[in-house]
Write an enzyme that holds these catalytic residues in place. Structure first.
Site, PDB file in Angstrom:
ATOM      1  N   ASP A 189       0.683  -1.251  -0.190  1.00  0.00           N
ATOM      2  CA  ASP A 189      -0.013   0.061   0.082  1.00  0.00           C
ATOM      3  C   ASP A 189       0.991   1.239   0.032  1.00  0.00           C
ATOM      4  O   ASP A 189       0.434   2.357  -0.753  1.00  0.00           O
ATOM      5  CB  ASP A 189      -0.807  -0.210   1.269  1.00  0.00           C
ATOM      6  CG  ASP A 189      -1.598  -1.382   1.380  1.00  0.00           C
ATOM      7  OD1 ASP A 189      -2.457  -1.555   0.507  1.00  0.00           O
ATOM      8  OD2 ASP A 189      -1.314  -2.259   2.251  1.00  0.00           O
TER       9      ASP A 189
ATOM     10  N   HIS B 194      -4.444  -3.267   6.514  1.00  0.00           N
ATOM     11  CA  HIS B 194      -4.486  -3.572   4.912  1.00  0.00           C
ATOM     12  C   HIS B 194      -5.815  -4.148   4.345  1.00  0.00           C
ATOM     13  O   HIS B 194      -6.168  -5.238   4.120  1.00  0.00           O
ATOM     14  CB  HIS B 194      -3.528  -4.785   4.723  1.00  0.00           C
ATOM     15  CG  HIS B 194      -3.277  -5.129   3.316  1.00  0.00           C
ATOM     16  ND1 HIS B 194      -2.916  -4.169   2.177  1.00  0.00           N
ATOM     17  CD2 HIS B 194      -3.703  -6.387   2.554  1.00  0.00           C
ATOM     18  CE1 HIS B 194      -2.907  -5.015   0.861  1.00  0.00           C
ATOM     19  NE2 HIS B 194      -3.214  -6.094   1.211  1.00  0.00           N
TER      20      HIS B 194
HETATM   21  P1  NAD Z   1      -1.884 -18.384  -4.270  1.00  0.00           P
HETATM   22  O1  NAD Z   1      -3.331 -19.116  -4.277  1.00  0.00           O
HETATM   23  O2  NAD Z   1      -1.244 -18.236  -5.675  1.00  0.00           O
HETATM   24  O3  NAD Z   1      -0.909 -19.224  -3.398  1.00  0.00           O
HETATM   25  C1  NAD Z   1      -1.246 -19.658  -2.002  1.00  0.00           C
HETATM   26  C2  NAD Z   1      -0.552 -20.773  -1.975  1.00  0.00           C
HETATM   27  O4  NAD Z   1      -0.550 -20.937  -0.317  1.00  0.00           O
HETATM   28  C3  NAD Z   1      -0.648 -22.015  -2.675  1.00  0.00           C
HETATM   29  O5  NAD Z   1       0.303 -22.810  -3.133  1.00  0.00           O
HETATM   30  C4  NAD Z   1      -1.449 -22.938  -1.279  1.00  0.00           C
HETATM   31  O6  NAD Z   1      -1.198 -24.203  -1.537  1.00  0.00           O
HETATM   32  C5  NAD Z   1      -0.555 -22.480  -0.281  1.00  0.00           C
HETATM   33  N1  NAD Z   1      -1.061 -22.626   0.903  1.00  0.00           N
HETATM   34  C6  NAD Z   1      -2.388 -22.728   1.479  1.00  0.00           C
HETATM   35  N2  NAD Z   1      -2.703 -23.151   2.710  1.00  0.00           N
HETATM   36  C7  NAD Z   1      -1.468 -23.290   3.257  1.00  0.00           C
HETATM   37  C8  NAD Z   1      -0.852 -23.737   4.207  1.00  0.00           C
HETATM   38  N3  NAD Z   1      -1.626 -23.869   5.523  1.00  0.00           N
HETATM   39  N4  NAD Z   1       0.565 -23.725   4.731  1.00  0.00           N
HETATM   40  C9  NAD Z   1       1.251 -23.404   3.617  1.00  0.00           C
HETATM   41  N5  NAD Z   1       0.834 -23.312   2.010  1.00  0.00           N
HETATM   42  C10 NAD Z   1      -0.383 -23.179   2.155  1.00  0.00           C
HETATM   43  O7  NAD Z   1      -2.057 -17.204  -3.866  1.00  0.00           O
HETATM   44  P2  NAD Z   1      -1.114 -15.806  -3.619  1.00  0.00           P
HETATM   45  O8  NAD Z   1      -1.330 -15.102  -4.706  1.00  0.00           O
HETATM   46  O9  NAD Z   1       0.190 -16.206  -3.751  1.00  0.00           O
HETATM   47  O10 NAD Z   1      -1.688 -15.090  -2.677  1.00  0.00           O
HETATM   48  C11 NAD Z   1      -1.372 -15.582  -1.019  1.00  0.00           C
HETATM   49  C12 NAD Z   1      -1.753 -14.701  -0.005  1.00  0.00           C
HETATM   50  O11 NAD Z   1      -1.437 -13.402  -0.064  1.00  0.00           O
HETATM   51  C13 NAD Z   1      -3.436 -14.483  -0.203  1.00  0.00           C
HETATM   52  O12 NAD Z   1      -4.006 -14.664   0.940  1.00  0.00           O
HETATM   53  C14 NAD Z   1      -3.378 -12.665  -0.733  1.00  0.00           C
HETATM   54  O13 NAD Z   1      -4.624 -12.462  -0.614  1.00  0.00           O
HETATM   55  C15 NAD Z   1      -2.388 -12.539  -0.038  1.00  0.00           C
HETATM   56  N6  NAD Z   1      -1.590 -11.122  -0.541  1.00  0.00           N
HETATM   57  C16 NAD Z   1      -1.488 -10.190   0.183  1.00  0.00           C
HETATM   58  C17 NAD Z   1      -1.026  -8.990   0.071  1.00  0.00           C
HETATM   59  C18 NAD Z   1      -0.638  -8.065   1.035  1.00  0.00           C
HETATM   60  O14 NAD Z   1      -0.297  -6.673   0.551  1.00  0.00           O
HETATM   61  N7  NAD Z   1      -0.802  -8.092   2.278  1.00  0.00           N
HETATM   62  C19 NAD Z   1      -0.867  -8.702  -1.421  1.00  0.00           C
HETATM   63  C20 NAD Z   1      -1.088  -9.722  -2.273  1.00  0.00           C
HETATM   64  C21 NAD Z   1      -1.595 -10.870  -2.108  1.00  0.00           C
HETATM   65  C1  LMR Z   2      -3.550  -6.683  -2.616  1.00  0.00           C
HETATM   66  O1  LMR Z   2      -3.517  -5.524  -1.871  1.00  0.00           O
HETATM   67  O2  LMR Z   2      -3.121  -6.553  -3.756  1.00  0.00           O
HETATM   68  C2  LMR Z   2      -3.703  -7.975  -1.859  1.00  0.00           C
HETATM   69  O3  LMR Z   2      -3.970  -8.088  -0.517  1.00  0.00           O
HETATM   70  C3  LMR Z   2      -4.475  -8.707  -2.623  1.00  0.00           C
HETATM   71  C4  LMR Z   2      -6.049  -8.340  -2.559  1.00  0.00           C
HETATM   72  O4  LMR Z   2      -6.824  -9.139  -2.114  1.00  0.00           O
HETATM   73  O5  LMR Z   2      -6.297  -6.853  -2.789  1.00  0.00           O
END
Ligand code: NAD
Ligand code: LMR
Length: 328
Positions: free
Chosen positions: A160, A188
């Protein structure tokens, strides 16, 4: 070059953020270009094979700093001796959802991982939660790790922060490096508050360089809803920019923030700025000697107060929700 590699655990290693993150960690961008790393990849059993494929690719890069890769579906193994823990593994939201809609599905992941960190990680472990809803997932993990100092649990609002820098830089047609003291306050989520009243551009307060309508009606909602806009556009949530922000967060945590500037990170509140103690909320922070410190003494006017309070209220509600689910 230090002899002993730093152990970096990445959960969700086979996911899209994992794929964007691991190569950068292994190349030295997470901690520094002279620090060897050992990777521990945690996945659910169905995704271990995919993580093995990524590990093959990591091998094929012959990174000089990469001293080993272990892949497991057991959190106790994954966090054993971990110095850095990046908790990425969790479901991403789909179009039309708020991040807190993921609490029930994802919250259950973070208690057992917090316990495994408590029981097995190194004494200096530093944890960054990326999986959404990141702030409250960090709260859950921390509540299962009573032996780890609260200051070691953080959640990611650096994405962000970077989005706010970029939007403002475009508006003012300046390089992002001209902007200092940007802050993301709160959660967030779409209630987050990107603050231009303390940000500076060329020594001037950013809020005074833009018109109020743009600040209120364009800047704040664009930053706060950027995640949703990316899901709409890509059909998947942000990945490379999220990995980049995780790198920035940990790099600054280890190496310190620049003098005369600060960044944003969600850390366990000590009550500063009226944010109830114990909530994991985003603040303006500096890092010195491996610890985040909240920038103190900023004047908060009524406009900012209302927005910070709204985001903090959402964090309070999320804490209530996870209490009701028995997750803390
Ligand atoms: P994705 O679905 O591509 O990958 C998630 C992975 O986590 C998968 O490979 C899945 O098998 C694995 N997983 C699920 N449960 C698990 C567990 N208990 N232990 C270990 N691995 C596990 O998702 P992504 O796009 O990589 O996003 C991951 C997370 O990050 C999501 O919750 C997304 O919303 C979040 N995210 C946060 C931010 C932020 O700014 N804070 C930004 C982008 C994404
Ligand atoms: C983001 O900010 O891009 C991530 O937290 C993914 C989402 O769900 O918005």
């Amino acid at each position: 070059m230090p002899e002993t590699p730093v152990k970096v655990t990445v959960t969700g290693a086979a996911g899209q953020i994992g794929y964007a993150l691991l190569f950068r960690i292994a190349s030295g961008q997470l901690l520094g270009s002279d620090i060897p790393v050992e990777l521990r990849l945690l996945e659910i059993p169905q995704a271990v094979k995919a993580a093995e494929g990524t590990a093959m690719e990591l091998d094929d890069c012959a990174f000089p700093l990469l001293r080993g890769i272990e892949i497991t579906d057991d959190p106790n193994v994954a966090f054993d001796g971990a110095n850095v823990a990046l908790l990425v593994g969790a479901l991403p939201r789909k179009a039309g959802m708020e991040r807190k809609d993921l609490l029930e599905a994802n919250g259950g992941i973070f208690g057992p991982q917090g316990k495994a960190i408590n029981d097995h990680a190194a004494d200096d472990v530093r944890v960054l939660v990326v999986g959404n809803p990141a702030n409250t997932n960090a709260l859950i993990a921390r509540s299962h790790a009573p032996d780890v100092p609260a200051s070691r649990f953080t959640a990611m609002t650096r994405l962000d922060h970077n989005r706010a820098l970029s939007q403002l830089a475009k508006k003012l047609d300046v390089p992002v490096t001209d902007i200092k003291k940007m802050t993301i306050w709160g959660n967030h989520s779409s209630t987050q508050y990107p603050d231009l009243f303390h940000a500076e551009v060329g020594g001037k307060i950013a809020a005074e360089l833009v018109d109020e309508t743009w600040l209120r009606e364009t800047f704040i909602p664009t930053v706060a809803q950027r995640g949703a806009a990316i899901i709409q556009a890509r059909g998947a949530s942000s990945a490379a920019s999220a990995a980049n922000a995780a790198i920035d967060h940990v790099y600054d945590w280890y190496n310190g923030t620049a003098a005369g500037d600060w960044t944003s990170a969600a850390i366990v509140s000590d009550g500063s700025y009226g944010v109830p103690e114990g909530l994991v909320s985003s603040f303006p922070v500096t890092s010195r000697g491996g610890d985040w410190e909240i920038v103190q003494g900023l004047e908060i006017d009524a406009f900012s107060r209302e927005r910070i309070d709204a985001s903090v209220q959402e964090l309070i509600e999320e804490r209530e929700a996870v209490r009701a689910l028995g997750l803390i």
